[in-house]
Every structure is written in structure tokens, then in C-alpha cells.
Design an enzyme around this catalytic site. Structure first.
Site, PDB file in Angstrom:
ATOM      1  N   HIS A 107       1.196  -1.074  -0.557  1.00  0.00           N
ATOM      2  CA  HIS A 107      -0.490   0.199  -0.057  1.00  0.00           C
ATOM      3  C   HIS A 107       0.829   1.077   0.603  1.00  0.00           C
ATOM      4  O   HIS A 107       2.349   1.522   0.771  1.00  0.00           O
ATOM      5  CB  HIS A 107      -0.529  -0.193   1.049  1.00  0.00           C
ATOM      6  CG  HIS A 107      -1.431  -0.626   1.347  1.00  0.00           C
ATOM      7  ND1 HIS A 107      -1.557  -1.746   2.244  1.00  0.00           N
ATOM      8  CD2 HIS A 107      -2.798  -1.235   1.287  1.00  0.00           C
ATOM      9  CE1 HIS A 107      -2.055  -2.838   2.331  1.00  0.00           C
ATOM     10  NE2 HIS A 107      -3.212  -2.138   2.166  1.00  0.00           N
ATOM     11  N   ASP A 110       2.635   1.500   3.523  1.00  0.00           N
ATOM     12  CA  ASP A 110       3.108   0.893   4.338  1.00  0.00           C
ATOM     13  C   ASP A 110       4.733   1.274   3.319  1.00  0.00           C
ATOM     14  O   ASP A 110       5.465   1.329   4.032  1.00  0.00           O
ATOM     15  CB  ASP A 110       3.116  -0.774   3.451  1.00  0.00           C
ATOM     16  CG  ASP A 110       2.157  -1.027   3.350  1.00  0.00           C
ATOM     17  OD1 ASP A 110       1.093  -0.822   4.756  1.00  0.00           O
ATOM     18  OD2 ASP A 110       1.615  -1.657   2.263  1.00  0.00           O
ATOM     19  N   GLU A 274      -9.050 -13.757  -0.861  1.00  0.00           N
ATOM     20  CA  GLU A 274      -8.476 -14.170   0.013  1.00  0.00           C
ATOM     21  C   GLU A 274      -9.016 -15.307   0.858  1.00  0.00           C
ATOM     22  O   GLU A 274     -10.313 -14.956   0.564  1.00  0.00           O
ATOM     23  CB  GLU A 274      -8.190 -12.616   0.690  1.00  0.00           C
ATOM     24  CG  GLU A 274      -7.581 -13.060   2.482  1.00  0.00           C
ATOM     25  CD  GLU A 274      -7.233 -11.573   3.194  1.00  0.00           C
ATOM     26  OE1 GLU A 274      -6.231 -10.707   2.279  1.00  0.00           O
ATOM     27  OE2 GLU A 274      -7.279 -11.667   4.242  1.00  0.00           O
ATOM     28  N   HIS A 277     -10.884 -14.273   3.599  1.00  0.00           N
ATOM     29  CA  HIS A 277     -12.148 -13.399   3.523  1.00  0.00           C
ATOM     30  C   HIS A 277     -12.495 -14.452   3.190  1.00  0.00           C
ATOM     31  O   HIS A 277     -14.836 -14.484   3.367  1.00  0.00           O
ATOM     32  CB  HIS A 277     -12.067 -12.483   2.319  1.00  0.00           C
ATOM     33  CG  HIS A 277     -10.953 -11.920   2.505  1.00  0.00           C
ATOM     34  ND1 HIS A 277     -10.358 -10.334   2.223  1.00  0.00           N
ATOM     35  CD2 HIS A 277     -10.428 -11.911   4.032  1.00  0.00           C
ATOM     36  CE1 HIS A 277      -9.392  -9.606   2.760  1.00  0.00           C
ATOM     37  NE2 HIS A 277      -9.928 -10.140   4.096  1.00  0.00           N
ATOM     38  N   ASP A 313     -10.574 -12.400  10.667  1.00  0.00           N
ATOM     39  CA  ASP A 313      -9.586 -12.209   9.140  1.00  0.00           C
ATOM     40  C   ASP A 313      -8.152 -12.294  10.390  1.00  0.00           C
ATOM     41  O   ASP A 313      -7.023 -11.094  10.591  1.00  0.00           O
ATOM     42  CB  ASP A 313      -9.929 -11.171   8.568  1.00  0.00           C
ATOM     43  CG  ASP A 313      -8.979 -10.926   7.038  1.00  0.00           C
ATOM     44  OD1 ASP A 313      -8.229 -11.731   6.934  1.00  0.00           O
ATOM     45  OD2 ASP A 313      -8.859  -9.784   6.900  1.00  0.00           O
ATOM     46  N   ASP A 315      -4.757 -13.646   9.259  1.00  0.00           N
ATOM     47  CA  ASP A 315      -4.140 -13.315   8.173  1.00  0.00           C
ATOM     48  C   ASP A 315      -2.920 -14.373   8.972  1.00  0.00           C
ATOM     49  O   ASP A 315      -1.854 -13.910   8.710  1.00  0.00           O
ATOM     50  CB  ASP A 315      -3.827 -12.148   8.688  1.00  0.00           C
ATOM     51  CG  ASP A 315      -4.756 -11.244   7.644  1.00  0.00           C
ATOM     52  OD1 ASP A 315      -5.398 -11.648   7.003  1.00  0.00           O
ATOM     53  OD2 ASP A 315      -5.102  -9.882   8.345  1.00  0.00           O
ATOM     54  N   ASP A 344      -0.349 -11.982   2.091  1.00  0.00           N
ATOM     55  CA  ASP A 344      -0.872 -11.149   3.098  1.00  0.00           C
ATOM     56  C   ASP A 344      -1.513 -11.776   4.447  1.00  0.00           C
ATOM     57  O   ASP A 344      -2.367 -12.097   5.244  1.00  0.00           O
ATOM     58  CB  ASP A 344      -2.676 -10.401   2.663  1.00  0.00           C
ATOM     59  CG  ASP A 344      -3.028  -9.371   2.892  1.00  0.00           C
ATOM     60  OD1 ASP A 344      -2.593  -8.982   4.396  1.00  0.00           O
ATOM     61  OD2 ASP A 344      -3.869  -8.891   2.234  1.00  0.00           O
TER      62      ASP A 344
HETATM   63  C1  XLS Z   1      -7.648  -7.140   5.108  1.00  0.00           C
HETATM   64  C2  XLS Z   1      -6.690  -6.507   3.113  1.00  0.00           C
HETATM   65  C3  XLS Z   1      -5.713  -6.319   3.093  1.00  0.00           C
HETATM   66  C4  XLS Z   1      -5.137  -6.091   1.932  1.00  0.00           C
HETATM   67  C5  XLS Z   1      -5.287  -5.107   1.281  1.00  0.00           C
HETATM   68  O1  XLS Z   1      -8.527  -8.061   4.815  1.00  0.00           O
HETATM   69  O2  XLS Z   1      -6.553  -8.439   2.755  1.00  0.00           O
HETATM   70  O3  XLS Z   1      -5.141  -6.889   3.133  1.00  0.00           O
HETATM   71  O4  XLS Z   1      -5.383  -7.175   0.620  1.00  0.00           O
HETATM   72  O5  XLS Z   1      -5.358  -3.698   0.791  1.00  0.00           O
HETATM   73 NI    NI Z   2      -5.428  -9.145   1.403  1.00  0.00          NI
HETATM   74 NI    NI Z   3      -7.930  -9.808   4.902  1.00  0.00          NI
END
Ligand code: XLS
Ligand code: NI
Ligand code: NI
Length: 441
Positions: A107, A110, A274, A277, A313, A315, A344
Site C-alpha cells: 500500500h 506502507d 483471499e 475472506h 481475519d 491473516d 498477506d
Molecule cells: C484486509 C485485506 C488487505 C488487502 C490490501 O483484510 O486483506 O490486507 O489485501 O488492502
Molecule cells: Ni488481502
Molecule cells: Ni484480509
């Protein structure tokens, strides 16, 4: 020191991570990811196009809603934002080069911290873009995608492109323009939109139709800007049903596919799917992949996973071979990804050793690479395809084929049903197929 290490070595004592094969005892080696190994006509590197996520790996300090940072990065010390950002780039490229992965993603914020001054932000991002460009050249690392963070700043609390205040929408546009400039200058292959604040918390204060039209408008502006400025890649939308916003407009693959079709955006946009998600939307990851593949918009992947006990989420890095084998079957059948596989994912906030970031990535890379090998073996063996094809054989000829061509009426179906009587009981053979996955693992 070489340009890849910078003035300071941040990941001391860790050398280049190499492929050593499944028998290796070395925890800092790949067991399955052999980048030049050919699978189904392409190298593993080309199939998977792994990308390191700049935000989780080099910006994420372990904060959670209940506690502050646990990770104190040596590249995050200097007072001057640009100097700090360059240290971070040094650390990032040292890490990516040691891992030997081909891509990274970021991003805008970042790369370098933003202020509230749009012009100053542009200057900062341009300076860092030049710096990253040198790093890319020296290392051969490429940018898989760039994006704008349109969710962290408080101005986006009511949305970015879907904000009811046009002044905020303008700021979102400014950030998208700058992030696209950076992505284009760095040869980024794709550009991502993830709309964490694009949605609503209450319909009582929301004109949903108007907000969604604004979102489509912003996406169209991004396409025309990108195309006018030499961007040839795909734009991706990353679906997510909720979090941080209660209801997000890009809910899941099917929702976004319909939205893209409605607003005539299918030529330029695909999906960035993702794993976590998908589960938040009540689907499997495989479901999301299949929806995208069937619509011709299987773009790219964010490869993190969630947690069976949690509804958010988390991650986490991928480790589930069964899930990834089933996913790879769909990806291979679809002819591959348009983008690549961005992690991610982040280490847990109590994973505080420098090495942990390596273990996390190595594990993720090997899980996905191994799944690719397994899925290819299943497909080459042939029975999996045959069982699925045979299941629909009644549509390949005769009346079934006429039905598919639209040559039959409901009256015809009535006559056929009456003439042929009760159909035979045909097994779906799910357990047989599940065992086949495990057999090949
Ligand atoms: C958040 C998203 C984010 C996107 C990029 O849940 O996964 O990290 O991948 O903005
Ligand atoms: Ni993402
Ligand atoms: Ni995410």
C-alpha cells in the site's frame, strides 16, 4: 555491503534460503519449492509468482485491539519519515532476496508514512519510488501489485470512494492517483482495490445505490488514468464481506462479479481472492476460486488462512495441504492465475524472533508448492477428471445435449420423464474423491 543489504544487515545470521528437498533437516530451507521445477509445462516460480506483503512483514508491529506493539523493528527507528522508509526498504529487499521470492506488494502508506498534505505525500512517495526502483533493479524483484490504503486514516471512517462527503472522495482519488503512479513507475503488474470502508454500518444513514455508483465511477476513473499512463496490467478487486465495516459492498466473488458486469468493468478487472475472506463470507476458498474461474476473472490470491475458532481475519500463513490441494486443482484446471500469490499474512504477535518471519514464509511457500505438485499428480493420473466428466455424460449426447443447446421445451421434458420412468440412483462418490486427495498427499 551490497545494495541488497543496505548499510546495515537486518536479518543477521540468515543466508539465502535454498531448495534442499523433502529429506532436508534444515528449517531454513525449502522442501518443496524448487523454483525451476517444471509442473504442467511451467516452472513453479511462474505458476505461483509468490509475493511478500510489505505491510504485514515490515510494518505490522503486533498491535491488536487490546495491546500495543510487540515487534520493535530496527528499521523503524529514525525520526525522519523518508530516512525511516528507506531503512524499511533496505530491510524488505534484504528479506525478499534472502527468501528468493520473485515479487512484493504494497500500500502507499506502507512504503512511506503520509501526512495530511497531499503534495508532501506525493513528494515522499516519489522519492521512495525512485529508491525502490533501484532496489528492484539490483535484486531482480518485481512488484506484483500496488494499492492505496483507503481505510486507516480517520477521514475514511464513512468510506473512501463511497463516502457521503465528496471532499473525502476527492482525497481517495488523490491517493489512488499517487499509488497508481508509483505502481506504474515500478512496473507493477497489477493494481488492487480492497474496500475495507466501502460499505455501511447502518442502512438508516446510507444511500446504498448512490454509494455503489460512486464506487463504480471511481473504478472507471482509475482505469482511464491507468490506461492513459501506460498501465497494461489488470485491476483487481479483493472481496471481503465485513471487517472493518459491518457490511462491505465487495462481499464475495459472486457479488463482485455481478457488480463488474453491471458497470461494464469486466474487461479491466479481475478478482484478488483471499482465503480468510472466503471463510468470513461463509464459503470455502475453493468456492471463491471456482466462481472467479467460471466468470473468467481468476486474478490473484492473498494466501492467508483464518482460524477455526475465530470469526475474524487472523491473516495466518497457509499450512493446510488439503485446502491448498483442492484449490490448486481449480487453479490448474482454469489455466492458472492472472496475477500471483501474495501472502498477506502476519506472524503472531508473540512470534518475536527475527527468524520467525522466515519460518512463516518458508512454511507458506512449501505448503502451496507441495499442493501444486499433488494437484498436478492427481490431474495427471486422470481418474479425478474422468469421474467428474462422466458424472455429466448424460448431457453429452441425445436429449441431454439437445437440452444444453436450448432445443427442448418443458413439454418435451414432461414426455421424456413419463417415458423413461424413475431415474437410477447415482452416487456422488464424495468420500471416494476425498480419499483420492489424501492418497496423493
Ligand atoms: C484486509 C485485506 C488487505 C488487502 C490490501 O483484510 O486483506 O490486507 O489485501 O488492502
Ligand atoms: Ni488481502
Ligand atoms: Ni484480509
Amino acid at each position: 555491503m551490497s545494495i541488497l543489504i543496505g548499510d546495515q544487515e537486518y536479518f543477521k545470521g540468515i543466508g539465502k534460503v535454498a531448495y534442499e528437498g523433502p529429506e532436508s533437516d534444515n528449517p531454513l530451507a525449502y522442501r518443496w519449492y524448487d523454483e525451476n521445477r517444471i509442473i504442467a509445462g511451467k516452472t513453479m516460480k511462474e505458476h505461483l509468482r509468490f509475493a511478500v506483503a510489505y505491510w504485514h512483514s515490515f510494518c505490522g508491529t503486533g498491535v491488536d485491539p487490546f495491546g500495543g506493539p510487540t515487534l520493535f523493528f530496527p528499521w523503524d527507528k529514525k525520526a525522519d519519515a523518508v530516512a525511516r522508509a528507506k531503512d524499511k526498504a533496505d530491510a524488505a529487499f534484504e528479506f525478499i532476496t534472502k527468501l528468493g521470492l520473485p515479487y512484493y506488494c504494497f500500500h502507499d502508506v506502507d512504503v512511506v508514512d503520509y501526512t495530511n498534505d497531499v503534495n508532501a505525500n506525493e513528494g515522499r512517495l516519489q522519492e521512495l519510488t525512485a529508491y525502490l526502483s533501484e532496489k528492484q533493479k539490483a535484486s531482480g524483484t518485481k512488484l506484483l501489485w500496488g494499492t492505496a490504503n483507503l481505510f486507516s486514516h480517520h477521514r475514511y471512517m464513512n468510506g473512501a470512494a463511497t463516502n457521503p462527503d465528496f471532499n473525502v472522495v476527492a482525497h481517495a482519488g488523490a491517493q489512488i492517483k499517487m499509488a497508481m503512479d508509483a505502481t506504474i513507475a515500478l512496473g507493477g503488474e497489477n493494481y488492487v482495490f480492497w474496500g475495507g470502508r466501502e460499505g455501511y454500518m447502518s442502512l438508516l444513514n446510507t444511500n446504498m445505490k448512490r454509494e455503489q455508483e460512486h464506487l463504480a465511477q471511481m473504478l472507471k476513473m482509475a482505469v482511464s488514468y491507468g490506461r492513459a499512463n501506460g498501465f497494461k496490467g489488470k485491476f483487481f478487486i479483493e472481496p471481503k464481506p465485513c471487517e472493518p465495516t459491518k457490511h462491505q459492498y465487495d462481499f464475495d466473488a459472486a457479488t463482485v462479479s455481478g457488480f463488474l458486469r453491471q458497470h461494464d468493468l469486466l474487461d479491466d478487472f479481475s478478482l484478488n481472492l483471499e482465503v480468510n475472506h472466503a471463510t468470513l463470507a461463509g464459503h470455502t476458498f475453493e468456492h471463491e476460486l471456482q466462481v472467479a474461474a467460471d466468470a473468467g476473472i481468476l486474478g490473484s490470491i492473498d494466501a492467508n488462512r483464518g482460524d477455526y475458532q475465530n470469526g475474524w481475519d487472523t491473516d495466518q500463513f497457509p499450512i493446510d495441504l488439503t485446502e491448498w490441494t483442492k484449490s490448486m486443482l481449480i487453479i490448474l484446471e482454469a489455466g492458472g492465475l492472472q496475477g500471483g500469490i501474495n501472502f498477506d499474512a502476519k506472524v503472531r504477535r508473540n512470534s518475536t524472533d527475527t527468524e520467525d518471519l522466515f519460518h512463516a514464509h518458508i512454511g507458506g511457500v512449501d505448503t502451496v508448492a507441495r499442493a501444486l505438485v499433488i494437484a498436478d499428480a492427481i490431474r495427471t493420473h486422470g481418474e479425478y477428471d474422468k469421474i467428474r466428466t462422466d458424472r455429466y455424460a448424460s448431457f453429452d449426447s441425445g436429449k441431454g445435449s439437445e437440452f444444453e443447446k436450448g432445443a427442448l421445451s418443458l413439454e418435451n421434458l414432461f414426455e421424456l420423464a413419463a417415458a423413461n420412468g424413475e431415474p437410477a440412483t447415482l452416487s456422488g462418490r464424495q468420500e471416494y474423491l476425498e480419499n483420492m486427495i489424501n492418497r496423493f498427499i
